[in-house]
Design a protein around this motif. Structure first.
Motif, PDB file in Angstrom:
ATOM      1  N   ARG A  46       0.840  -1.193   0.000  1.00 20.18           N
ATOM      2  CA  ARG A  46       0.000   0.000   0.000  1.00 20.18           C
ATOM      3  C   ARG A  46       0.878   1.248   0.000  1.00 20.18           C
ATOM      4  O   ARG A  46       2.028   1.211   0.451  1.00 20.18           O
ATOM      5  CB  ARG A  46      -0.935  -0.008   1.210  1.00 20.18           C
ATOM      6  CG  ARG A  46      -2.118  -0.958   1.038  1.00 20.18           C
ATOM      7  CD  ARG A  46      -3.090  -0.829   2.206  1.00 20.18           C
ATOM      8  NE  ARG A  46      -4.365  -1.467   1.908  1.00 20.18           N
ATOM      9  CZ  ARG A  46      -4.637  -2.759   2.117  1.00 20.18           C
ATOM     10  NH1 ARG A  46      -3.690  -3.552   2.609  1.00 20.18           N
ATOM     11  NH2 ARG A  46      -5.816  -3.257   1.831  1.00 20.18           N
ATOM     12  N   ASN A  75      -4.425  -1.147  -5.522  1.00 21.28           N
ATOM     13  CA  ASN A  75      -5.330  -0.215  -6.190  1.00 21.28           C
ATOM     14  C   ASN A  75      -4.608   0.397  -7.393  1.00 21.28           C
ATOM     15  O   ASN A  75      -3.640   1.147  -7.211  1.00 21.28           O
ATOM     16  CB  ASN A  75      -5.752   0.881  -5.216  1.00 21.28           C
ATOM     17  CG  ASN A  75      -6.779   1.837  -5.807  1.00 21.28           C
ATOM     18  OD1 ASN A  75      -7.053   1.801  -7.006  1.00 21.28           O
ATOM     19  ND2 ASN A  75      -7.333   2.690  -4.967  1.00 21.28           N
ATOM     20  N   ALA A  78      -4.288   4.374  -7.381  1.00 25.56           N
ATOM     21  CA  ALA A  78      -3.530   5.113  -6.371  1.00 25.56           C
ATOM     22  C   ALA A  78      -2.256   5.672  -6.999  1.00 25.56           C
ATOM     23  O   ALA A  78      -1.471   4.924  -7.585  1.00 25.56           O
ATOM     24  CB  ALA A  78      -3.195   4.209  -5.199  1.00 25.56           C
ATOM     25  N   PRO A 103     -10.044  -2.023  -5.259  1.00 22.09           N
ATOM     26  CA  PRO A 103     -10.344  -0.595  -5.140  1.00 22.09           C
ATOM     27  C   PRO A 103     -10.280  -0.079  -3.702  1.00 22.09           C
ATOM     28  O   PRO A 103     -11.224   0.524  -3.190  1.00 22.09           O
ATOM     29  CB  PRO A 103     -11.772  -0.508  -5.683  1.00 22.09           C
ATOM     30  CG  PRO A 103     -12.395  -1.796  -5.258  1.00 22.09           C
ATOM     31  CD  PRO A 103     -11.288  -2.822  -5.367  1.00 22.09           C
ATOM     32  N   ASP A 104      -9.154  -0.303  -3.025  1.00 14.60           N
ATOM     33  CA  ASP A 104      -9.047   0.137  -1.631  1.00 14.60           C
ATOM     34  C   ASP A 104      -8.488   1.555  -1.564  1.00 14.60           C
ATOM     35  O   ASP A 104      -7.557   1.908  -2.273  1.00 14.60           O
ATOM     36  CB  ASP A 104      -8.192  -0.832  -0.808  1.00 14.60           C
ATOM     37  CG  ASP A 104      -6.793  -1.012  -1.368  1.00 14.60           C
ATOM     38  OD1 ASP A 104      -6.590  -0.735  -2.561  1.00 14.60           O
ATOM     39  OD2 ASP A 104      -5.906  -1.432  -0.611  1.00 14.60           O
ATOM     40  N   SER A 111      -9.059  -4.310   2.705  1.00 17.60           N
ATOM     41  CA  SER A 111      -9.995  -4.228   1.579  1.00 17.60           C
ATOM     42  C   SER A 111     -11.390  -4.642   2.049  1.00 17.60           C
ATOM     43  O   SER A 111     -11.534  -5.637   2.768  1.00 17.60           O
ATOM     44  CB  SER A 111      -9.536  -5.149   0.449  1.00 17.60           C
ATOM     45  OG  SER A 111      -8.192  -4.867   0.097  1.00 17.60           O
ATOM     46  N   PHE A 115     -14.956  -3.733  -7.076  1.00 19.80           N
ATOM     47  CA  PHE A 115     -15.133  -2.677  -8.058  1.00 19.80           C
ATOM     48  C   PHE A 115     -16.599  -2.515  -8.445  1.00 19.80           C
ATOM     49  O   PHE A 115     -17.360  -3.482  -8.510  1.00 19.80           O
ATOM     50  CB  PHE A 115     -14.338  -2.985  -9.332  1.00 19.80           C
ATOM     51  CG  PHE A 115     -12.872  -2.700  -9.223  1.00 19.80           C
ATOM     52  CD1 PHE A 115     -12.398  -1.391  -9.284  1.00 19.80           C
ATOM     53  CD2 PHE A 115     -11.974  -3.730  -9.052  1.00 19.80           C
ATOM     54  CE1 PHE A 115     -11.043  -1.123  -9.176  1.00 19.80           C
ATOM     55  CE2 PHE A 115     -10.616  -3.477  -8.948  1.00 19.80           C
ATOM     56  CZ  PHE A 115     -10.144  -2.168  -9.013  1.00 19.80           C
ATOM     57  N   ASP A 120     -16.230   1.948 -13.159  1.00 22.11           N
ATOM     58  CA  ASP A 120     -14.772   1.907 -13.241  1.00 22.11           C
ATOM     59  C   ASP A 120     -14.212   1.248 -14.501  1.00 22.11           C
ATOM     60  O   ASP A 120     -12.998   1.286 -14.719  1.00 22.11           O
ATOM     61  CB  ASP A 120     -14.213   1.161 -12.030  1.00 22.11           C
ATOM     62  CG  ASP A 120     -14.517   1.860 -10.712  1.00 22.11           C
ATOM     63  OD1 ASP A 120     -14.542   3.101 -10.712  1.00 22.11           O
ATOM     64  OD2 ASP A 120     -14.722   1.159  -9.707  1.00 22.11           O
TER      65      ASP A 120
END
Length: 250
Positions: A46, A75, A78, A103-104, A111, A115, A120
Protein backbone atom coordinates in the motif's frame (compact mmCIF):
# COMPACT_ATOMS: atom_id res chain seq x y z
CA UNK A 1 -8.85 -29.55 -10.35
CA UNK A 2 -7.64 -28.66 -6.83
CA UNK A 3 -7.90 -25.09 -5.61
CA UNK A 4 -4.50 -23.41 -5.39
CA UNK A 5 -3.39 -21.80 -2.11
CA UNK A 6 -1.62 -18.45 -2.28
CA UNK A 7 -0.36 -17.27 1.11
CA UNK A 8 -0.52 -13.54 1.78
CA UNK A 9 2.56 -12.60 3.83
CA UNK A 10 1.53 -9.00 4.62
CA UNK A 11 0.99 -9.75 8.30
CA UNK A 12 4.65 -10.69 8.73
CA UNK A 13 5.60 -7.25 7.42
CA UNK A 14 3.09 -5.58 9.78
CA UNK A 15 4.84 -7.17 12.75
CA UNK A 16 8.27 -6.28 11.40
CA UNK A 17 7.31 -2.67 10.76
CA UNK A 18 5.80 -2.26 14.23
CA UNK A 19 9.27 -2.63 15.72
CA UNK A 20 11.57 -1.58 12.90
CA UNK A 21 14.50 -3.60 11.64
CA UNK A 22 14.26 -6.77 9.60
CA UNK A 23 12.48 -9.31 11.79
CA UNK A 24 10.27 -11.15 11.28
CA UNK A 25 11.24 -11.41 7.63
CA UNK A 26 8.48 -11.82 5.00
CA UNK A 27 10.98 -13.54 2.71
CA UNK A 28 11.76 -16.19 5.32
CA UNK A 29 8.04 -16.69 5.97
CA UNK A 30 7.42 -17.08 2.25
CA UNK A 31 10.23 -19.64 2.01
CA UNK A 32 8.60 -21.66 4.80
CA UNK A 33 5.21 -21.52 3.07
CA UNK A 34 6.69 -22.64 -0.24
CA UNK A 35 8.60 -25.47 1.42
CA UNK A 36 5.35 -26.63 3.02
CA UNK A 37 3.72 -26.79 -0.42
CA UNK A 38 2.00 -23.42 -0.92
CA UNK A 39 1.19 -22.79 -4.57
CA UNK A 40 1.82 -19.07 -4.48
CA UNK A 41 2.69 -15.98 -2.48
CA UNK A 42 0.45 -12.90 -2.35
CA UNK A 43 1.44 -9.38 -1.32
CA UNK A 44 -0.58 -6.17 -1.14
CA UNK A 45 1.80 -3.19 -0.97
CA UNK A 46 0.00 0.00 0.00
CA UNK A 47 1.14 3.57 -0.59
CA UNK A 48 1.55 4.27 3.15
CA UNK A 49 4.08 1.38 3.45
CA UNK A 50 2.41 0.09 6.60
CA UNK A 51 3.20 -3.54 5.76
CA UNK A 52 4.68 -5.02 2.57
CA UNK A 53 6.82 -2.42 0.80
CA UNK A 54 8.20 -2.26 -2.73
CA UNK A 55 11.60 -3.52 -1.58
CA UNK A 56 9.94 -6.68 -0.25
CA UNK A 57 8.22 -7.25 -3.59
CA UNK A 58 11.52 -7.27 -5.48
CA UNK A 59 12.96 -9.82 -3.03
CA UNK A 60 9.88 -12.01 -3.21
CA UNK A 61 9.94 -11.86 -7.00
CA UNK A 62 13.40 -13.42 -6.96
CA UNK A 63 12.28 -16.08 -4.48
CA UNK A 64 9.12 -17.09 -6.36
CA UNK A 65 10.49 -16.99 -9.89
CA UNK A 66 10.37 -20.48 -11.41
CA UNK A 67 8.98 -21.97 -8.18
CA UNK A 68 5.52 -20.62 -7.39
CA UNK A 69 3.15 -17.88 -8.52
CA UNK A 70 3.65 -14.33 -7.25
CA UNK A 71 0.38 -12.39 -6.94
CA UNK A 72 0.57 -8.63 -6.34
CA UNK A 73 -2.61 -6.91 -5.17
CA UNK A 74 -3.36 -3.23 -5.08
CA UNK A 75 -5.33 -0.22 -6.19
CA UNK A 76 -4.35 0.64 -9.77
CA UNK A 77 -5.73 4.18 -9.36
CA UNK A 78 -3.53 5.11 -6.37
CA UNK A 79 -0.82 7.56 -7.52
CA UNK A 80 2.88 6.98 -7.02
CA UNK A 81 4.61 8.72 -4.13
CA UNK A 82 7.96 8.47 -2.31
CA UNK A 83 8.59 4.81 -1.47
CA UNK A 84 5.69 3.59 -3.59
CA UNK A 85 6.11 3.51 -7.38
CA UNK A 86 2.45 2.79 -8.11
CA UNK A 87 0.92 -0.62 -8.76
CA UNK A 88 1.35 -0.70 -12.53
CA UNK A 89 5.04 0.37 -12.52
CA UNK A 90 5.74 -2.12 -9.72
CA UNK A 91 4.11 -4.91 -11.72
CA UNK A 92 5.98 -3.84 -14.85
CA UNK A 93 9.26 -4.04 -12.93
CA UNK A 94 8.59 -7.41 -11.25
CA UNK A 95 6.29 -9.14 -13.76
CA UNK A 96 4.21 -11.18 -11.32
CA UNK A 97 2.28 -14.12 -12.69
CA UNK A 98 -0.92 -12.48 -11.42
CA UNK A 99 -1.95 -8.95 -10.53
CA UNK A 100 -5.18 -8.55 -8.54
CA UNK A 101 -6.73 -5.10 -8.80
CA UNK A 102 -8.50 -3.92 -5.63
CA UNK A 103 -10.34 -0.60 -5.14
CA UNK A 104 -9.05 0.14 -1.63
CA UNK A 105 -8.59 3.72 -0.48
CA UNK A 106 -5.37 4.85 1.19
CA UNK A 107 -6.85 4.97 4.68
CA UNK A 108 -8.60 1.59 4.69
CA UNK A 109 -7.43 -0.89 7.31
CA UNK A 110 -8.18 -3.70 4.88
CA UNK A 111 -10.00 -4.23 1.58
CA UNK A 112 -13.76 -4.22 2.13
CA UNK A 113 -15.49 -3.94 -1.26
CA UNK A 114 -15.13 -4.79 -4.91
CA UNK A 115 -15.13 -2.68 -8.06
CA UNK A 116 -18.22 -0.96 -9.41
CA UNK A 117 -17.68 -2.17 -12.97
CA UNK A 118 -20.28 0.13 -14.48
CA UNK A 119 -18.38 3.11 -13.07
CA UNK A 120 -14.77 1.91 -13.24
CA UNK A 121 -14.57 -0.20 -16.40
CA UNK A 122 -13.18 2.41 -18.79
CA UNK A 123 -10.56 3.56 -16.27
CA UNK A 124 -9.52 -0.04 -15.74
CA UNK A 125 -9.32 -0.99 -19.41
CA UNK A 126 -5.93 0.65 -20.27
CA UNK A 127 -4.41 -0.44 -16.95
CA UNK A 128 -5.40 -4.04 -17.56
CA UNK A 129 -3.92 -3.78 -21.05
CA UNK A 130 -0.62 -2.51 -19.62
CA UNK A 131 -0.45 -5.44 -17.20
CA UNK A 132 -1.27 -7.94 -19.91
CA UNK A 133 1.50 -6.43 -22.02
CA UNK A 134 4.09 -7.57 -19.44
CA UNK A 135 2.58 -11.02 -19.06
CA UNK A 136 0.43 -10.63 -15.94
CA UNK A 137 -2.81 -12.54 -15.53
CA UNK A 138 -5.29 -9.92 -14.26
CA UNK A 139 -7.94 -10.53 -11.60
CA UNK A 140 -10.53 -7.99 -10.40
CA UNK A 141 -11.80 -7.85 -6.80
CA UNK A 142 -15.58 -8.22 -7.00
CA UNK A 143 -18.38 -8.22 -4.44
CA UNK A 144 -20.31 -11.44 -3.93
CA UNK A 145 -23.70 -11.18 -5.58
CA UNK A 146 -22.38 -9.36 -8.65
CA UNK A 147 -23.69 -10.96 -11.82
CA UNK A 148 -22.96 -8.58 -14.71
CA UNK A 149 -19.44 -9.85 -15.37
CA UNK A 150 -19.33 -9.64 -19.15
CA UNK A 151 -17.92 -6.16 -18.53
CA UNK A 152 -14.92 -7.62 -16.72
CA UNK A 153 -14.25 -9.95 -19.62
CA UNK A 154 -14.70 -7.21 -22.20
CA UNK A 155 -12.11 -4.91 -20.59
CA UNK A 156 -9.54 -7.71 -20.59
CA UNK A 157 -9.69 -9.31 -17.14
CA UNK A 158 -8.81 -13.00 -16.90
CA UNK A 159 -10.33 -13.72 -13.50
CA UNK A 160 -12.30 -12.24 -10.66
CA UNK A 161 -11.56 -12.58 -6.97
CA UNK A 162 -14.74 -12.87 -4.92
CA UNK A 163 -14.60 -10.72 -1.78
CA UNK A 164 -15.45 -13.28 0.92
CA UNK A 165 -15.57 -11.01 3.98
CA UNK A 166 -19.39 -11.07 4.25
CA UNK A 167 -19.38 -14.85 3.77
CA UNK A 168 -16.91 -15.26 6.65
CA UNK A 169 -18.98 -13.01 8.92
CA UNK A 170 -22.16 -14.93 8.09
CA UNK A 171 -20.42 -18.26 8.61
CA UNK A 172 -19.27 -17.19 12.07
CA UNK A 173 -22.80 -16.03 12.91
CA UNK A 174 -24.38 -19.29 11.75
CA UNK A 175 -26.39 -17.60 8.99
CA UNK A 176 -24.23 -18.54 6.04
CA UNK A 177 -26.72 -19.70 3.40
CA UNK A 178 -27.59 -16.33 1.75
CA UNK A 179 -23.96 -15.17 1.68
CA UNK A 180 -22.77 -18.48 0.27
CA UNK A 181 -25.48 -18.31 -2.38
CA UNK A 182 -24.27 -14.83 -3.37
CA UNK A 183 -20.72 -16.17 -3.78
CA UNK A 184 -21.91 -19.13 -5.84
CA UNK A 185 -24.06 -16.92 -8.07
CA UNK A 186 -21.12 -14.62 -8.80
CA UNK A 187 -18.83 -17.56 -9.50
CA UNK A 188 -21.32 -19.02 -11.98
CA UNK A 189 -21.73 -15.67 -13.71
CA UNK A 190 -17.96 -15.27 -14.02
CA UNK A 191 -17.52 -18.78 -15.37
CA UNK A 192 -20.32 -18.23 -17.87
CA UNK A 193 -18.48 -15.12 -19.06
CA UNK A 194 -15.29 -17.14 -19.55
CA UNK A 195 -13.53 -15.82 -16.45
CA UNK A 196 -11.65 -17.83 -13.84
CA UNK A 197 -12.68 -17.51 -10.19
CA UNK A 198 -10.43 -16.74 -7.23
CA UNK A 199 -11.56 -15.90 -3.71
CA UNK A 200 -10.17 -14.21 -0.65
CA UNK A 201 -10.67 -12.26 2.57
CA UNK A 202 -11.23 -13.75 6.02
CA UNK A 203 -11.17 -17.32 4.77
CA UNK A 204 -9.92 -19.66 7.49
CA UNK A 205 -9.67 -23.30 8.43
CA UNK A 206 -13.12 -23.06 10.02
CA UNK A 207 -14.94 -21.84 6.90
CA UNK A 208 -12.82 -22.74 3.86
CA UNK A 209 -14.17 -26.24 3.31
CA UNK A 210 -17.79 -25.04 3.42
CA UNK A 211 -16.92 -22.28 0.95
CA UNK A 212 -15.26 -24.61 -1.53
CA UNK A 213 -18.13 -27.11 -1.35
CA UNK A 214 -20.68 -24.34 -1.93
CA UNK A 215 -18.71 -22.53 -4.65
CA UNK A 216 -17.30 -25.11 -7.06
CA UNK A 217 -14.37 -24.65 -9.43
CA UNK A 218 -12.56 -21.95 -7.45
CA UNK A 219 -9.09 -21.79 -8.97
CA UNK A 220 -7.24 -20.04 -6.15
CA UNK A 221 -7.74 -18.75 -2.62
CA UNK A 222 -5.55 -16.06 -1.10
CA UNK A 223 -5.28 -16.35 2.68
CA UNK A 224 -3.15 -14.35 5.07
CA UNK A 225 -4.62 -12.95 8.28
CA UNK A 226 -6.30 -16.13 9.51
CA UNK A 227 -3.44 -18.36 8.38
CA UNK A 228 -0.81 -16.42 10.32
CA UNK A 229 -3.12 -16.08 13.32
CA UNK A 230 -3.52 -19.86 13.40
CA UNK A 231 0.21 -20.36 12.80
CA UNK A 232 1.03 -18.55 16.05
CA UNK A 233 -0.39 -21.57 17.86
CA UNK A 234 0.25 -24.46 15.48
CA UNK A 235 3.35 -23.38 13.57
CA UNK A 236 3.59 -22.05 10.03
CA UNK A 237 4.58 -25.26 8.23
CA UNK A 238 1.80 -27.28 9.87
CA UNK A 239 -0.80 -24.57 9.21
CA UNK A 240 0.03 -24.28 5.52
CA UNK A 241 -0.21 -28.07 5.19
CA UNK A 242 -3.65 -28.05 6.83
CA UNK A 243 -4.89 -25.50 4.29
CA UNK A 244 -3.48 -27.53 1.44
CA UNK A 245 -5.40 -30.53 2.70
CA UNK A 246 -8.60 -28.46 2.70
CA UNK A 247 -8.04 -27.17 -0.84
CA UNK A 248 -6.95 -30.53 -2.23
CA UNK A 249 -3.73 -28.96 -3.52
CA UNK A 250 -1.38 -31.34 -1.68
Amino acid sequence: MPTQLSVNVNKIAVLRNSRGGGEPDPLRAAKTCIAAGANGITVHPRPDRRHIVAEDVYRLRDLCRGAVELNIEGNPFAPARPGYPGLIPLAEATRPEQCTLVPDADGQITSDHGFDLARDAERLRPLIAALKQVGCRVSLFIDAGTEQLDIARDIGADRIEIYTGPFAEAHAAGTVAPALADCARTARAAQAAGLGVNAGHDLSQSNLEDFLVGVPEVLEVSIGHALFSEAIYAGLDATVRRYLALTGAT
